[in-house]
Scaffold this motif. Structure first.
Motif, PDB file in Angstrom:
ATOM      1  N   LEU A  37      32.163  52.309  37.213  1.00 53.68           N
ATOM      2  CA  LEU A  37      32.386  51.795  38.571  1.00 53.68           C
ATOM      3  C   LEU A  37      31.500  50.587  38.849  1.00 53.68           C
ATOM      4  CD1 LEU A  37      32.745  55.057  40.686  1.00 53.68           C
ATOM      5  CD2 LEU A  37      34.480  53.289  40.358  1.00 53.68           C
ATOM      6  N   GLY A  38      30.264  50.642  38.385  1.00 55.17           N
ATOM      7  CA  GLY A  38      29.357  49.507  38.554  1.00 55.17           C
ATOM      8  C   GLY A  38      29.904  48.257  37.895  1.00 55.17           C
ATOM      9  N   ALA A  39      30.455  48.423  36.706  1.00 54.42           N
ATOM     10  CA  ALA A  39      31.037  47.278  35.996  1.00 54.42           C
ATOM     11  C   ALA A  39      32.234  46.721  36.773  1.00 54.42           C
ATOM     12  CB  ALA A  39      31.455  47.679  34.590  1.00 54.42           C
ATOM     13  N   LEU A  40      33.087  47.609  37.283  1.00 44.26           N
ATOM     14  CA  LEU A  40      34.249  47.143  38.052  1.00 44.26           C
ATOM     15  C   LEU A  40      33.819  46.418  39.328  1.00 44.26           C
ATOM     16  CD1 LEU A  40      36.779  50.103  37.750  1.00 44.26           C
ATOM     17  CD2 LEU A  40      36.920  47.857  36.688  1.00 44.26           C
ATOM     18  N   ARG A  41      32.779  46.904  39.962  1.00 43.59           N
ATOM     19  CA  ARG A  41      32.305  46.253  41.192  1.00 43.59           C
ATOM     20  C   ARG A  41      31.743  44.867  40.890  1.00 43.59           C
ATOM     21  NH1 ARG A  41      30.034  51.835  42.787  1.00 43.59           N
ATOM     22  NH2 ARG A  41      31.761  52.659  44.005  1.00 43.59           N
ATOM     23  N   ARG A  42      31.089  44.741  39.740  1.00 42.73           N
ATOM     24  CA  ARG A  42      30.571  43.418  39.362  1.00 42.73           C
ATOM     25  C   ARG A  42      31.719  42.439  39.135  1.00 42.73           C
ATOM     26  NH1 ARG A  42      26.988  46.654  36.665  1.00 42.73           N
ATOM     27  NH2 ARG A  42      28.047  46.474  34.664  1.00 42.73           N
ATOM     28  N   TYR A  43      32.880  42.955  38.752  1.00 44.61           N
ATOM     29  CA  TYR A  43      34.046  42.098  38.531  1.00 44.61           C
ATOM     30  C   TYR A  43      34.902  41.968  39.777  1.00 44.61           C
ATOM     31  CZ  TYR A  43      32.843  42.211  33.626  1.00 44.61           C
ATOM     32  OH  TYR A  43      32.177  42.080  32.429  1.00 44.61           O
ATOM     33  N   GLY A  44      34.406  42.463  40.907  1.00 39.93           N
ATOM     34  CA  GLY A  44      35.075  42.208  42.171  1.00 39.93           C
ATOM     35  C   GLY A  44      35.912  43.334  42.740  1.00 39.93           C
ATOM     36  N   MET A  45      35.822  44.542  42.213  1.00 36.55           N
ATOM     37  CA  MET A  45      36.594  45.652  42.772  1.00 36.55           C
ATOM     38  C   MET A  45      36.069  45.997  44.165  1.00 36.55           C
ATOM     39  SD  MET A  45      37.069  49.591  41.522  1.00 36.55           S
ATOM     40  CE  MET A  45      35.759  50.312  42.501  1.00 36.55           C
ATOM     41  N   ARG A  46      37.001  46.207  45.072  1.00 36.89           N
ATOM     42  CA  ARG A  46      36.612  46.647  46.416  1.00 36.89           C
ATOM     43  C   ARG A  46      36.215  48.109  46.343  1.00 36.89           C
ATOM     44  NH1 ARG A  46      41.904  44.782  47.905  1.00 36.89           N
ATOM     45  NH2 ARG A  46      42.233  46.990  48.291  1.00 36.89           N
ATOM     46  N   LYS A  54      40.544  56.633  40.902  1.00 38.06           N
ATOM     47  CA  LYS A  54      41.258  57.771  40.315  1.00 38.06           C
ATOM     48  C   LYS A  54      41.645  57.488  38.864  1.00 38.06           C
ATOM     49  CE  LYS A  54      42.934  59.804  44.546  1.00 38.06           C
ATOM     50  NZ  LYS A  54      44.051  60.127  45.419  1.00 38.06           N
ATOM     51  N   ARG A  55      42.105  56.266  38.585  1.00 43.50           N
ATOM     52  CA  ARG A  55      42.455  55.909  37.204  1.00 43.50           C
ATOM     53  C   ARG A  55      41.222  55.960  36.311  1.00 43.50           C
ATOM     54  NH1 ARG A  55      45.435  51.895  39.819  1.00 43.50           N
ATOM     55  NH2 ARG A  55      43.895  50.338  39.241  1.00 43.50           N
ATOM     56  N   LEU A  56      40.110  55.481  36.845  1.00 47.47           N
ATOM     57  CA  LEU A  56      38.869  55.491  36.087  1.00 47.47           C
ATOM     58  C   LEU A  56      38.396  56.923  35.836  1.00 47.47           C
ATOM     59  CD1 LEU A  56      36.756  53.717  34.781  1.00 47.47           C
ATOM     60  CD2 LEU A  56      35.554  53.647  36.952  1.00 47.47           C
TER      61      LEU A  56
END
Length: 181
Positions: A37-46, A54-56
């Motif tokens: 989740l941290g990685a996704l947030r760094r790439y701009g995930m809201r 859920k997919r993660l």
């Protein structure tokens, strides 16, 4: 008394899957989930993107199930020279982190003892040997198979030449002389 407390603590944990009777607990998945989740947030995930979360979660759970299956299957095999292989991995870690204080820091950061490390490495060696046996860890791909894949679609193995051009424009005063321009 201690055994009853340990059993109550285990019962309080939420089981998210069972693999051949072995439970996978929700809290076991949390570190990997938080890292992803941290990685996704760094790439701009809201933060409110519940479908991505859920997919993660499903991906992390599937990986954990796969890991348990591989671990269970690897336990069915015996590994020749297991202790020697474990000691070699300990030596490799000592080379990387340093003998003595370096290894002490490594163990302290991970909150484990040397015995815990050796036990973990035994499992890792066993799993690696199983994966080698299955041709997954260090697959041997014959040259003929590589050539066949290339010949079937050579365009996917090449890239077009590209040129990147850029220039910088600097505004100068209209009344500037030729030298300044």
């Amino acid at each position: 008394h201690a055994k009853a407390a340990e059993q109550n603590a285990a019962e309080a944990r939420k089981v998210v899957a069972r693999v051949n009777g072995q439970p996978i607990y929700e809290d076991q998945l949390k570190p990997e989930l938080e890292k992803s989740l941290g990685a996704l947030r760094r790439y701009g995930m809201r933060k409110d993107d519940s479908s991505a979360v859920k997919r993660l979660q499903a991906r992390v759970l599937n990986k954990a199930i796969g890991d348990v299956l591989i671990n269970q299957e690897s336990k069915k095999r015996t590994v020749e020279n297991n202790e020697e292989k474990v000691e070699q991995r300990v030596k490799d870690l000592e080379k990387k982190y340093g003998v003595g204080q370096g290894m002490e820091r490594y163990l302290k950061i991970r909150k484990i003892t040397m015995d815990d490390l050796r036990e973990s490495l035994k499992g890792r060696v066993r799993v690696d040997e199983y994966l080698k046996e299955q041709g997954v860890l260090e697959p041997e791909i014959p040259e003929s198979r590589i050539r066949e894949m290339y010949d079937a679609d050579p365009d996917s193995f090449s890239s077009r030449e590209t040129v990147t051009v850029s220039h910088i424009l600097i505004a100068v005063d209209e009344d500037a002389g030729p030298e300044e321009k």
